[in-house]
Every structure is written in structure tokens, then in C-alpha cells.
Design an enzyme around this catalytic site. Structure first.
Site, PDB file in Angstrom:
ATOM      1  N   PRO A 233       0.819  -1.218   0.000  1.00 18.33           N
ATOM      2  CA  PRO A 233       0.000   0.000   0.000  1.00 18.33           C
ATOM      3  C   PRO A 233       0.851   1.267   0.000  1.00 18.33           C
ATOM      4  CG  PRO A 233      -0.754  -1.537   1.679  1.00 18.33           C
ATOM      5  CD  PRO A 233       0.542  -2.064   1.169  1.00 18.33           C
TER       6      PRO A 233
ATOM      7  N   GLU B  32       2.224  -7.782   8.520  1.00 14.87           N
ATOM      8  CA  GLU B  32       2.317  -6.319   8.518  1.00 14.87           C
ATOM      9  C   GLU B  32       3.283  -5.808   7.460  1.00 14.87           C
ATOM     10  OE1 GLU B  32      -0.588  -6.064  10.581  1.00 14.87           O
ATOM     11  OE2 GLU B  32       0.451  -4.152  10.321  1.00 14.87           O
TER      12      GLU B  32
ATOM     13  N   ARG C  99      -1.181  -9.173 -20.973  1.00 14.72           N
ATOM     14  CA  ARG C  99      -2.025  -8.864 -22.126  1.00 14.72           C
ATOM     15  C   ARG C  99      -1.355  -7.884 -23.082  1.00 14.72           C
ATOM     16  NH1 ARG C  99      -5.498  -4.824 -21.864  1.00 14.72           N
ATOM     17  NH2 ARG C  99      -7.194  -6.070 -22.732  1.00 14.72           N
TER      18      ARG C  99
ATOM     19  N   ASP D 113      -8.171  -0.099 -25.497  1.00 18.15           N
ATOM     20  CA  ASP D 113      -8.472  -0.251 -24.070  1.00 18.15           C
ATOM     21  C   ASP D 113      -8.684   1.102 -23.395  1.00 18.15           C
ATOM     22  OD1 ASP D 113      -8.295  -2.923 -24.137  1.00 18.15           O
ATOM     23  OD2 ASP D 113      -6.386  -3.103 -23.097  1.00 18.15           O
TER      24      ASP D 113
END
Ligand SMILES: Nc1nonc1C(=O)N[C@H]1C[C@@H]1c1ccc(S(N)(=O)=O)cc1
Length: 246
Positions: free
Chosen positions: A89, A116, A154, A169
Site C-alpha cells: 500500500p 504487517e 495482455r 483499451d
């Protein structure tokens, strides 16, 4: 492209890589995904891979040595230099531009944290860049690694058939994608816009571009500024937005 994944659950990544575009890219020799489990390199009877955080606090932190040994084993498996990416994160937000950059590399080494997170000394010594797939906390970096693997797979030349082309896309031109329709033309839920039935591809392309512009303005105005619109498109957008029901 070779992708090595260091994870306590390598079977998770192997499983996602055995479906769809990623599996096909591997079958076509465009991509190889390999898992490495730090527990295989952990010492002692319990093969510990984590321990309590210094300074106290909840949860556990992943130990340096098993991760480091797994990273070294992964590196040694191929002569090509690997870009080491830690999914966390705290990382830089993953964007399509970053995906395109990484898809052009010959090798990625993805580090998946659990608990953690990872001892910071390992991150500082071994990680080239930290990436986040979003501002939320997962139970493990494996889902984030799967997202990144799918996104780069992809874009490997030959991975998508023409019908699946990545050329149109979302984000390909810095905008969201336009709406899509298929059979039947008439349905209880509505009809297909006439322009898409016209066979006039110049008109269809212009409609699609404008729909993408309007949708981006309405849903992700932050992307519109980055899209470097021409004066005509910006004028059209301002008029369309002024009359849009959304
Ligand atoms: N979002 C994400 N994008 O990529 N990875 C993401 C993710 O959530 N990974 C989590 C397993 C790892 C993790 C790392 C750090 C913390 S912590 N202690 O900082 O809260 C919590 C969880």
C-alpha cells in the site's frame, strides 16, 4: 518475458496464471511465471518466515533471510537482470503507463508481503520500486502481483487476438473506454445507437472518441486534464458536458 514471484503462497499465483490470457501467453511462449516460497529457505524446525515487530505493536513482520534467499534463488534461475518490485500500500500507484513500461522489460521479480509487511532493511537492499494497486490493505501482496501479471501479460505482442486488441483499451489514450453494444439491436433494455449500425467507420470512431471523452469527464475528470485534448475536442466536451444528463 519472465516473471518470478516470491510469495508464501506461490500456488495462488500459479493458479491465476493457469487461466485466460496469462495462461495463453505462457502457452505461446510469450511469458513465464515462476513462484518461489521463502519458507523453503527458512531455517529451524518451524521454518520461521516472520517474527514480532521491534518496538511492539500488532501483527508480525516478514524476516529478512528467507526472503533474501528466495530472491537470490529466483535471480539465479535466469541470466537476465530482473526489476524487483514490492507490492505494498505504500507503493507508487500502478497506472497503465507504468504497466506499459514494465511490459517492455524482459524480467520482473515480484515480492509479495504478508502480515504487517517486510523488514525495511530487505526493502532498502533488494527492492527497485514499490507499487500499489490501490489505497486499501489486502491480506497479501499476491492479489496485487496477480493484477500486475495480468496487466503486463495482455500487452505482450501476440498475447491478445485481434478481437481482444489492447489498442482501444481504457487508458490507452489516457481516457476511459467508450460504451460497447452487441446483438440484439432492439432489446427491452434499449436500442443500439444508430451510428454504430451506420457502417461509417469515420463517424463511428468520432462517436466512440467523444463518448470516451464525455465518460472520462463525468467519471474521472482528473484524467481529462492529463489527456492533452485539442481545442476542438475541449470545446465539444464543454458543450456536451453542459447538456449531459449524468
Ligand atoms: N494495496 C496494495 N497494493 O499492492 N499491495 C497491496 C497490499 O495491500 N498488500 C498487502 C499485503 C501487504 C501489506 C503491506 C503493508 C501493510 S501495512 N502494515 O503497511 O498496513 C499491510 C499489508
Amino acid at each position: 518475458m519472465r516473471v518470478d514471484v516470491v510469495s508464501l503462497f506461490p500456488e495462488f499465483v500459479a493458479q491465476m496464471a493457469s487461466h485466460g490470457v496469462v495462461a495463453r501467453a505462457q502457452e505461446r511462449g510469450l511469458l513465464g511465471v515462476h513462484g518461489w516460497n521463502p519458507r523453503d529457505y527458512a531455517e529451524g524446525n518451524y521454518r520461521r518466515v516472520d517474527d514480532r515487530p521491534f518496538g511492539g505493536g500488532p501483527g508480525m513482520v516478514m524476516l529478512i533471510d528467507p526472503l533474501r534467499a528466495a530472491l537470490e534463488a529466483a535471480r539465479a534461475a535466469d541470466a537476465a537482470e530482473a526489476r524487483v518490485i514490492y507490492l505494498t500500500p505504500q507503493g507508487t500507484p500502478l497506472t497503465q503507463d507504468k504497466v506499459k513500461e514494465l511490459a517492455g522489460r524482459s524480467r520482473l521479480l515480484l515480492l509479495c508481503g504478508r502480515y504487517e509487511g517486510v523488514d525495511e532493511r530487505l526493502v532498502e537492499a533488494e527492492v527497485d520500486e514499490e507499487l500499489s494497486i490501490g489505497d486499501y490493505v489486502l491480506s497479501g501482496g499476491e492479489l496485487a502481483a496477480a493484477v500486475l501479471i495480468d496487466a503486463v501479460a495482455r500487452l505482450q505482442p501476440g498475447a491478445l487476438n485481434d478481437a481482444e486488441s489492447a489498442a482501444q483499451d481504457s487508458f490507452e489514450h489516457g481516457l476511459l473506454d467508450c460504451p460497447h453494444y452487441t446483438r440484439p439491436v432492439e432489446h427491452a433494455l434499449g436500442t443500439v445507437p444508430d451510428v454504430l449500425l451506420s457502417g461509417n467507420h469515420a463517424l463511428i470512431d468520432a462517436w466512440r472518441r467523444r463518448q470516451a471523452l464525455l465518460r472520462t469527464w463525468l467519471r474521472r475528470p482528473d484524467l481529462v486534464d492529463k489527456a492533452a485534448l485539442g481545442p476542438e475536442e475541449r470545446q465539444w466536451l464543454e458543450q456536451a458536458a453542459a447538456t449531459s444528463p449524468e
